[in-house]
Design a protein around this motif. Structure first.
Motif: not given
Length: 505
Positions: A195-223
């Motif tokens: 699941v991807l969403t984007h931070e406001f006034y930034s080039n930072n993406f939030y990426k949520v990895l959904l599995t059967s038993d957890t959610m892992v949040v990662d970030t990447q600055s690009t664009g």
């Protein structure tokens, strides 16, 4: 000759089946704020668009998400304010599932594109997550979302009609975010989801990895940094190509970003910028819609009066731009309203449907999205619906995307970088805050880190020591003025966490 003919037909069938999936068979649509609730839907079960009418108390404005079971039967849907079961009644425990100022103001349907989406919990046949955001009034920023949350749905509740469990409005990202544009894609293992969403006034993406038993949040600055300020960048879409190899985002009113997407690691790379200078910030000609063709080769982009096509696999994507349609200036007889273009959606029949930016009973569509140039055939003003529709299309996910057989990635373990696990433990709440906030962190017992706060001009205004023998610290901010502050956590020479803190009191 016969062998060649059969081969061509087989290839065409493979392309045409790319986006056929039962879970998206039903699109729930309908005008917001009308006394007679002029609601309807589109059913693709027979392979083509078939409209139907219904009476229900829920209308749509911008936000729209729904899901069917694997046989194509509707099970529930949401407009960002209400969650309705298959009987078109409020789902059990769904009241106030998505609290926020915007949800209260736009009680007839949330006015944020792609502010919700629905995903089945991997490896479960009864559990689902609704990912959702609302918006708040923010100091100096006018308004915007300040978190991405999820609510868990158990379809075994309420006699099989489903209900939201105790996991309701659980915040997974606490930060100022762009309006909507929440999109999802199957992981390369064919089971989990990104699941991807984007931070406001930034080039930072939030990426949520959904599995059967957890959610892992990662970030990447690009664009690019989205610099449309003051709450004007309300409109715009984000989407993945059906094969998950490309991701496109309307990052500003005049610019679309197109990335390569790695379904294994979640990495975005090789950004291309599609710029339309006529689409000034907050103006009539701002970019509002985008969609990929079923094969993923062609990306369509529109503002209110024009539709462009790009070949995202061309050697020069920018040079592949073709203007494939201009608004025909038609006015809908039903309501004396313009039928200008607004939002796009690739549907299960492999057409791309287009809403108008004023509610009417007409949709446009692109008949052959995988044909180059004007051969794609943009058909205006001919898809008549049984009721009015204002802006919305469901936020569709390719639930049937298979595992990537060209990738060795069949597990999420390759995504975890042990050196970053300290940073992953950082949590700040409440945000917005008043006179203090809490920070949760994890450090080796005999180590320490520094929490630094910066104002909007980049001046450091405060710092606190985080000791490894503790896991939580209350940070006092009563001496700081209201506004937006930026924080970072420095461990040794590494920045292991950063983000925004909003002080409202």
């Amino acid at each position: 000759m016969r062998v060649t003919f059969v081969f061509v037909i087989l290839i065409l069938k493979l392309v045409s089946d790319t986006f056929s999936q039962n879970r998206n068979n039903i699109m729930m649509l309908g005008t917001s704020g009308t006394a007679n609730h002029d609601n309807y839907g589109i059913d693709f079960s027979a392979g083509q668009a078939d409209t139907f009418s219904l009476i229900r108390p829920v209308d749509f404005m911008f936000c729209d998400a729904g899901i069917c079971d694997t046989t194509g039967q509707l099970i529930f849907y949401t407009n960002g304010v209400n969650v309705e079961n298959r009987n078109h009644s409020d789902m059990l425990n769904s009241a106030f599932f998505n609290p926020g100022l915007a949800t209260t103001v736009w009680y007839y349907g949330l006015r944020i594109q792609q502010a919700c989406l629905i995903l089945p919990v991997p490896s479960s046949d009864s559990m689902y997550y609704i990912f959702h955001e609302s918006a708040e009034q923010l100091p100096g920023l006018t308004n915007g979302p300040i978190n991405l949350s999820y609510s868990e749905v158990n379809m075994n509740l309420d006699g099989g009609l489903g209900g939201i469990t105790a996991k309701k409005n659980v915040h997974i990202i606490n930060d100022t975010l762009m309006f909507g544009r929440v999109a999802a894609c199957k992981h390369a293992n064919g089971v989990d989801y990104w699941v991807l969403t984007h931070e406001f006034y930034s080039n930072n993406f939030y990426k949520v990895l959904l599995t059967s038993d957890t959610m892992v949040v990662d970030t990447q600055s690009t664009g690019l940094i989205n610099t449309d300020l003051g709450g004007t960048n309300y409109y715009g879409q984000a989407c993945f190509s059906p094969d998950g190899k490309k991701y496109a985002l309307e990052v500003m009113d005049s610019i679309i970003e197109v990335f390569d997407f790695d379904r294994c690691t979640g990495a975005l790379s090789n950004p291309i910028y599609l710029t339309h200078g006529e689409n000034v910030q907050g103006g009539w000609l701002a970019l509002t819609g985008l969609a990929f063709s079923a094969s993923g080769q062609y990306l369509y982009v529109n503002n209110n009066i024009k539709i462009w096509q790009y070949d995202v696999y061309a050697g020069n994507v920018l040079a592949s731009e073709q203007l494939v349609a201009e608004w025909d200036t038609f006015t809908a007889p039903c309501c004396n309203s313009y039928t200008t273009f607004f939002m796009m959606q690739l549907a299960p029949d492999n057409r791309i449907y287009i809403t108008q930016n004023i509610g009417t009973n007409i949709l446009h569509y692109i008949e052959f999205p995988d044909s180059a140039g004007v051969a794609c055939n943009v058909v205006q003003d001919s898809f008549i619906t049984p009721g009015f529709n204002t802006f919305s299309f469901p936020n569709i996910v390719n639930y049937d995307l298979m595992n990537d057989t060209t990738s060795a990635c069949d597990t999420i373990l390759t995504l975890v970088n042990p050196q970053m696990q300290i940073g992953k433990q950082i949590q700040i709440y409440p945000n917005p805050s008043t006179e203090y906030f809490w920070i949760n962190y994890a450090l080796p017992v005999n180590e320490r880190a520094i929490l630094e706060l910066y104002d909007a001009l980049g001046n450091r205004v405060q710092q606190n020591i985080l000791y490894g023998h503790s896991k939580t610290l209350m940070v006092h901010t009563e001496n700081l003025l209201q506004g937006v502050y930026y924080y970072r956590v420095v461990y040794g020479v590494n920045n292991i966490g950063s983000g925004k803190i909003i002080k409202i009191g």
